[in-house]
Each structure stands twice: as C-alpha cells, then as structure tokens.
Design an enzyme around this catalytic site. Structure first.
Site, PDB file in Angstrom:
ATOM      1  CG  LEU A   1     -10.924  -4.304 -11.572  1.00 35.78           C
ATOM      2  CD1 LEU A   1     -11.821  -2.989 -11.784  1.00 35.78           C
ATOM      3  CD2 LEU A   1     -11.239  -4.935 -10.444  1.00 35.78           C
TER       4      LEU A   1
ATOM      5  CD  GLN B   1      14.226   8.437  -9.596  1.00 36.10           C
ATOM      6  OE1 GLN B   1      14.364   8.433 -11.179  1.00 36.10           O
ATOM      7  NE2 GLN B   1      14.976   8.396  -9.146  1.00 36.10           N
TER       8      GLN B   1
ATOM      9  CD  GLU C   1       4.658   2.350  -9.224  1.00 34.80           C
ATOM     10  OE1 GLU C   1       3.051   1.819  -8.507  1.00 34.80           O
ATOM     11  OE2 GLU C   1       5.781   1.342  -9.325  1.00 34.80           O
TER      12      GLU C   1
ATOM     13  N   GLY D   1       0.846  -1.286  -0.185  1.00 36.63           N
ATOM     14  CA  GLY D   1      -0.073  -0.146  -0.191  1.00 36.63           C
ATOM     15  C   GLY D   1       0.538   1.167   0.213  1.00 36.63           C
TER      16      GLY D   1
ATOM     17  CG  ASN E   1      -4.054  -0.624 -12.483  1.00 38.27           C
ATOM     18  OD1 ASN E   1      -4.305  -0.772 -11.527  1.00 38.27           O
ATOM     19  ND2 ASN E   1      -3.789  -1.270 -13.835  1.00 38.27           N
TER      20      ASN E   1
ATOM     21  CG  HIS F   1       1.559  -1.426 -15.722  1.00 39.35           C
ATOM     22  ND1 HIS F   1       1.407  -3.033 -15.064  1.00 39.35           N
ATOM     23  CD2 HIS F   1       2.793  -1.471 -16.298  1.00 39.35           C
ATOM     24  CE1 HIS F   1       2.179  -3.898 -15.360  1.00 39.35           C
ATOM     25  NE2 HIS F   1       3.006  -3.259 -16.827  1.00 39.35           N
TER      26      HIS F   1
HETATM   27  C1  GAR Z   1       3.211  -1.101  -7.414  1.00 38.65           C
HETATM   28  O1  GAR Z   1       4.487  -0.880  -8.236  1.00 38.65           O
HETATM   29  C2  GAR Z   1       2.155  -0.951  -8.551  1.00 38.65           C
HETATM   30  O2  GAR Z   1       2.568  -0.336  -9.279  1.00 38.65           O
HETATM   31  C3  GAR Z   1       2.353  -2.679  -8.726  1.00 38.65           C
HETATM   32  O3  GAR Z   1       2.020  -2.732  -7.393  1.00 38.65           O
HETATM   33  C4  GAR Z   1       2.750  -2.281  -6.519  1.00 38.65           C
HETATM   34  C5  GAR Z   1       1.896  -2.397  -5.454  1.00 38.65           C
HETATM   35  O4  GAR Z   1       2.848  -1.445  -4.786  1.00 38.65           O
HETATM   36  N1  GAR Z   1       0.909  -2.813  -9.760  1.00 38.65           N
HETATM   37  C6  GAR Z   1       1.036  -3.317 -10.721  1.00 38.65           C
HETATM   38  O5  GAR Z   1       1.563  -4.095 -10.950  1.00 38.65           O
HETATM   39  C7  GAR Z   1      -0.306  -3.432 -11.219  1.00 38.65           C
HETATM   40  N2  GAR Z   1      -0.437  -4.262 -12.239  1.00 38.65           N
HETATM   41  P1  GAR Z   1       1.854  -0.697  -3.533  1.00 38.65           P
HETATM   42  O6  GAR Z   1       0.720  -2.063  -2.399  1.00 38.65           O
HETATM   43  O7  GAR Z   1       3.133  -0.845  -2.530  1.00 38.65           O
HETATM   44  O8  GAR Z   1       1.055   0.176  -3.761  1.00 38.65           O
END
Ligand code: GAR
Length: 200
Positions: free
Chosen positions: A94, A179, A181, A12, A108, A110
C-alpha cells in the site's frame, strides 16, 4: 451502516465470504461500496459484479509510473468514502499516503499465525510452502490492522489450523481458508460494524 471497500488481486474467496456474510445476516449493518483489483482479470471482480457491487480495476501498467498508480488507487478508495478498507488477498504494497490517511481503518487477512511466515515475500501459496518446509504442526490465519510495515500492524484475531500428514501447499491453503480465513475476516468486520472493535 459500515461502508467497506475491499481490495483484491485474485480469486476473491475471502471477498465471497464477506458477501455471503452480509447476505445471510451474519455480518450486520455493513455494505461493500466498492471492490478494487490491481488485476483486470481477477475473478474477484466477477464475484462483485454478480452481486451488484461496484467493481473497479486499477492496474499498474496503465499508469506512467508508480506514483500515478498510487494516486489512482487512493482516488478509487477516496471516491466512495469508506469507513473501513479491507485487504482480502491484495498483493500490492500500500502507498504510505494511504496508510497515513486511513490509519486504524485498514485491516488485512494473512494466511499464517503472525509472527510466523509473514513479512516480505510471504503471500498466498508461498506462506503454506514455508510452513510445510519448516514442519510446523499448527498454522492458521491472522486479521490485523495495517501499518507501514509488512504484516507488522496490531493483531485483531487469529485462528489455529492443524497441519496433517501428507498435506501439500494447496491442501493446506484450502484448510486454512475454510477453517480460519473465511471465519475470522467476516467475524472481525461484523464486530467492527457492531462497535465491539473500535476503529481509531
Ligand atoms: C488468501 O489466502 C489471503 O490470506 C492471502 O491471499 C489469499 C487470497 O485468496 N493473502 C496474503 O497472502 C497477504 N499477504 P482469495 O483471493 O481467494 O481471498
């Protein structure tokens, strides 16, 4: 006020970036009305609770079949009447019914520059392993609207991140989060809340 529901499966940190953005005012006019996890022990649920946000686990094995699980997931979203559904590391495909119901109102994050390293099987650390195996010098993250495909919906924002000599998947993942997300996901939510990006 933009009402958002955030769907999570793990640590999270993206959820935390949204919570921080709301608390420090860089995301305006937004309220997280519920966090939903498909894993009961996801640390993301603790992060939500610490900030007084309604947190709910909807776990596949607690339902007799996939359909019942999907119905429970959709109900958990519907109950809080969100304007926007944010997938922040949600590793469940989903239900089609949910995509149809919330079309144009699901985004979303990614961890790559789509269309590279995306689609079935590309999630979490696997994305960074694939990027390093291919030897790319630049990777990044993408925020996109969700449609019926895996990572195929319209792209909203991307940010590039350099790959460095000696990177491991874990090091690269951390750099892409820091950097890209944690910047572009809160940024897009703020732009939606402020009407700079319109929802259909
Ligand atoms: C993140 O890097 C997100 O971009 C990725 O999972 C991680 C979750 O981290 N999502 C995917 O790969 C979706 N295809 P978080 O729980 O620390 O936010």
């Amino acid at each position: 006020m933009l009402r958002i529901v955030t769907l999570v499966s793990g640590g999270g940190t993206n959820l935390q970036a949204i919570i921080d953005g709301i608390e420090n005012g860089s995301i305006e006019n937004t309220e997280i009305v519920r966090v939903i996890s498909n894993k009961a022990d996801a640390y993301a649920l603790e992060r939500a609770k610490k900030h007084g946000i309604d947190a709910k686990a909807v776990v596949r094995k607690e339902y007799p079949d996939k359909e019942a699980f999907h119905e429970a997931l959709i109900s958990a979203v519907d109950e809080v009447k969100p304007d926007l559904v944010v997938l922040a590391g949600f590793l469940v495909v989903l239900p089609l019914k949910m995509i149809e119901k919330y079309r144009g109102r699901i985004i979303n994050i990614h961890p790559s520059l789509i269309p590279s390293f995306c689609g079935n099987g590309f999630y979490g650390l696997k994305v960074h392993e694939a990027a390093l195996a291919r030897g790319v010098k630049v990777t990044g993250a993408t925020v996109h609207f969700v449609d019926e495909g895996t990572d195929t919906g319209p792209i909203i924002r991307q940010k590039a991140v350099e790959v460095q000599e000696g990177d491991t998947p874990e090091i690269l993942q951390k750099r892409v989060m820091e950097q890209a997300e944690w910047i572009i996901l809160p940024g897009v939510i703020n732009d939606i809340a402020c009407g700079k990006i319109s929802l259909s």
